[in-house]
Scaffold this motif. Structure first.
Motif, PDB file in Angstrom:
ATOM      1  N   GLU A 101     -50.153 -10.560   3.685  1.00 40.85           N
ATOM      2  CA  GLU A 101     -48.838 -11.357   2.772  1.00 40.85           C
ATOM      3  C   GLU A 101     -49.540 -11.255   0.992  1.00 40.85           C
ATOM      4  N   LYS A 102     -50.667 -11.349   1.089  1.00 36.56           N
ATOM      5  CA  LYS A 102     -51.410 -11.277  -0.448  1.00 36.56           C
ATOM      6  C   LYS A 102     -51.229  -9.890  -1.238  1.00 36.56           C
ATOM      7  N   ALA A 103     -51.059  -9.160  -0.356  1.00 34.36           N
ATOM      8  CA  ALA A 103     -51.599  -7.385  -0.789  1.00 34.36           C
ATOM      9  C   ALA A 103     -49.823  -7.304  -1.123  1.00 34.36           C
ATOM     10  N   GLY A 104     -49.059  -8.039  -0.233  1.00 35.99           N
ATOM     11  CA  GLY A 104     -47.405  -7.688  -0.975  1.00 35.99           C
ATOM     12  C   GLY A 104     -46.060  -8.522   0.278  1.00 35.99           C
ATOM     13  N   THR A 105     -45.382  -8.062   0.444  1.00 37.42           N
ATOM     14  CA  THR A 105     -44.185  -8.562   1.218  1.00 37.42           C
ATOM     15  C   THR A 105     -44.713  -8.317   2.445  1.00 37.42           C
ATOM     16  N   LEU A 106     -43.996  -9.452   3.213  1.00 39.41           N
ATOM     17  CA  LEU A 106     -44.282  -9.207   4.846  1.00 39.41           C
ATOM     18  C   LEU A 106     -42.890  -9.461   5.013  1.00 39.41           C
ATOM     19  N   PHE A 107     -42.888  -9.153   6.044  1.00 39.18           N
ATOM     20  CA  PHE A 107     -41.656  -9.075   7.002  1.00 39.18           C
ATOM     21  C   PHE A 107     -41.326  -9.252   8.508  1.00 39.18           C
ATOM     22  N   ALA A 108     -42.491  -9.948   8.743  1.00 40.42           N
ATOM     23  CA  ALA A 108     -42.336 -10.389  10.419  1.00 40.42           C
ATOM     24  C   ALA A 108     -41.575 -10.536  11.295  1.00 40.42           C
ATOM     25  N   ASP A 109     -41.856 -10.515  12.890  1.00 39.01           N
ATOM     26  CA  ASP A 109     -40.769 -10.060  14.000  1.00 39.01           C
ATOM     27  C   ASP A 109     -39.341 -10.087  13.781  1.00 39.01           C
ATOM     28  N   TRP A 110     -38.620  -9.348  12.770  1.00 40.95           N
ATOM     29  CA  TRP A 110     -37.476  -8.586  12.988  1.00 40.95           C
ATOM     30  C   TRP A 110     -36.905  -8.194  14.126  1.00 40.95           C
ATOM     31  N   PRO A 111     -35.631  -8.781  14.488  1.00 44.42           N
ATOM     32  CA  PRO A 111     -35.058  -7.915  15.356  1.00 44.42           C
ATOM     33  C   PRO A 111     -35.240  -6.364  15.175  1.00 44.42           C
ATOM     34  N   PRO A 132     -45.419  -3.282  -1.542  1.00 46.22           N
ATOM     35  CA  PRO A 132     -45.480  -2.699  -1.121  1.00 46.22           C
ATOM     36  C   PRO A 132     -45.287  -3.824   0.449  1.00 46.22           C
ATOM     37  N   ALA A 133     -44.669  -3.466   0.803  1.00 48.76           N
ATOM     38  CA  ALA A 133     -44.069  -4.771   1.993  1.00 48.76           C
ATOM     39  C   ALA A 133     -44.353  -4.183   3.472  1.00 48.76           C
ATOM     40  N   PHE A 134     -45.045  -4.901   4.435  1.00 55.09           N
ATOM     41  CA  PHE A 134     -46.148  -4.799   5.467  1.00 55.09           C
ATOM     42  C   PHE A 134     -45.007  -5.206   7.071  1.00 55.09           C
ATOM     43  N   LEU A 135     -44.688  -4.607   7.610  1.00 55.20           N
ATOM     44  CA  LEU A 135     -43.956  -4.631   8.788  1.00 55.20           C
ATOM     45  C   LEU A 135     -44.574  -4.947  10.330  1.00 55.20           C
ATOM     46  N   LEU A 146     -32.042   0.863   4.246  1.00 56.56           N
ATOM     47  CA  LEU A 146     -31.756   0.136   2.575  1.00 56.56           C
ATOM     48  C   LEU A 146     -33.097   0.385   1.774  1.00 56.56           C
ATOM     49  N   SER A 147     -34.290   0.226   2.457  1.00 60.19           N
ATOM     50  CA  SER A 147     -35.424   1.186   1.436  1.00 60.19           C
ATOM     51  C   SER A 147     -35.999   2.097   1.515  1.00 60.19           C
ATOM     52  N   GLY A 148     -34.951   3.319   2.244  1.00 58.45           N
ATOM     53  CA  GLY A 148     -35.153   4.372   2.484  1.00 58.45           C
ATOM     54  C   GLY A 148     -37.167   5.127   2.232  1.00 58.45           C
ATOM     55  N   GLN A 149     -37.482   4.207   2.100  1.00 55.85           N
ATOM     56  CA  GLN A 149     -39.274   4.707   2.145  1.00 55.85           C
ATOM     57  C   GLN A 149     -39.877   4.034   2.983  1.00 55.85           C
ATOM     58  N   TYR A 150     -41.235   4.799   4.008  1.00 51.27           N
ATOM     59  CA  TYR A 150     -41.645   4.362   5.188  1.00 51.27           C
ATOM     60  C   TYR A 150     -42.670   4.989   5.291  1.00 51.27           C
ATOM     61  N   MET A 179     -41.218  -0.422  -0.535  1.00 45.04           N
ATOM     62  CA  MET A 179     -42.375   0.429   0.959  1.00 45.04           C
ATOM     63  C   MET A 179     -42.546  -0.130   1.767  1.00 45.04           C
ATOM     64  N   LEU A 180     -42.138   0.889   3.188  1.00 40.23           N
ATOM     65  CA  LEU A 180     -42.012   0.166   4.216  1.00 40.23           C
ATOM     66  C   LEU A 180     -43.411   0.613   4.998  1.00 40.23           C
TER      67      LEU A 180
END
Length: 260
Positions: free
Chosen positions: A193-203, A172-175, A213-217, A140-141
């Motif tokens: 970072e501790k609470a979930g996956t982190l995606f930082a500064d993606w283009p 949970p994945a934080f953007l 791809l996830s389909g959930q935001y 879940m992004l």
């Protein structure tokens, strides 16, 4: 017709990834700023680009602005200049306000179509997730940022949401974009970072593929929420300050949540 963009390169790359344009001209290079002056000479490079187009839709400034008048006087073909600022107490969506200025007639419907992300970008992001042993369908992004602090749902609410998702075996994945990386303190970022996956500064173009791809935001009233809606994700958006009637993301699977 062929559509191109004169704007910021990150938005241009995103628009190409979504199949909306074929080329992007960089609005930040020296020369274009001269259109904001009433009489400074326009560089030949800018004139050459303007000569290529039969129609230009200008959403930089309203019809009475110096920029718009210079553009209309310099471009050899048709220019439509629209007022980008929403009138006070406007009761419909900003899309309708902009579209009606272009179409010169009432626009009653709102678009709900999906812009698919190109396959090469999706394959590249899929491989990166595979290398990180991440299943996008279990994500879940979540985007906890916004342009201003008064547009953000409290961080503790996002953390409670992440805890609930973890209990349901959903990751949970934080953007976080550059704004959040600058505005959030180190302790907040470590907590995420501790609470979930982190995606930082993606283009933006790769972010579009990740969301598709996830389909959930789930996110605040921000630009990424609009991106999630337009790529067809199940999009939930919290409005803390702005009027959702004016600014809600447009897409086929959007749910608006009011903070109160």
């Amino acid at each position: 017709f062929r559509w191109d963009l004169l704007g910021k390169p990150p938005l241009g790359r995103l628009a190409k990834t979504l199949g909306l344009i074929e080329e992007c001209h960089d609005f930040s290079i020296p020369g274009w700023h001269l259109f904001f002056s009433p009489d400074l000479p326009i560089p030949p490079e800018c004139q050459s680009i303007l000569n290529r187009y039969e129609l230009m839709i200008n959403v930089v400034a309203g019809p009475q602005a110096h920029f718009s008048r210079r553009l209309e006087n310099t471009a050899p073909h048709r220019v439509i200049s629209v007022e980008p600022r929403l009138p006070e107490k406007y009761s419909r969506h900003v899309y309708q306000y902009l579209a009606e200025q272009v179409m010169k007639k009432p626009v009653d419907s709102l678009p709900s179509s999906v812009c698919p992300v190109d396959s090469d970008t999706c394959l590249s992001v899929t491989q990166e997730l595979r290398d990180r042993r991440i299943d996008p369908k279990r994500l879940m992004l979540i985007h906890p940022g916004a342009s201003g602090e008064n547009k953000r749902w409290p961080m503790e609410n996002f953390l409670r949401l992440a805890d609930s998702l973890n209990r349901q075996e959903i990751t949970p994945a934080f953007l976080l974009g550059r704004v959040e990386l600058e505005q959030f303190d180190e302790g907040t970022i470590k907590t995420l970072e501790k609470a979930g996956t982190l995606f930082a500064d993606w283009p933006l173009e790769r972010l579009a593929a990740l969301i598709s791809l996830s389909g959930q935001y789930f996110g605040n009233d921000n630009g990424v929420s609009h991106l999630a809606a337009v790529v067809g994700a199940q999009t939930q958006v919290v409005f803390v300050r702005n009027n959702a009637v004016n600014w809600k993301p447009l897409g086929p699977r959007v749910t608006i949540l009011c903070a109160h």
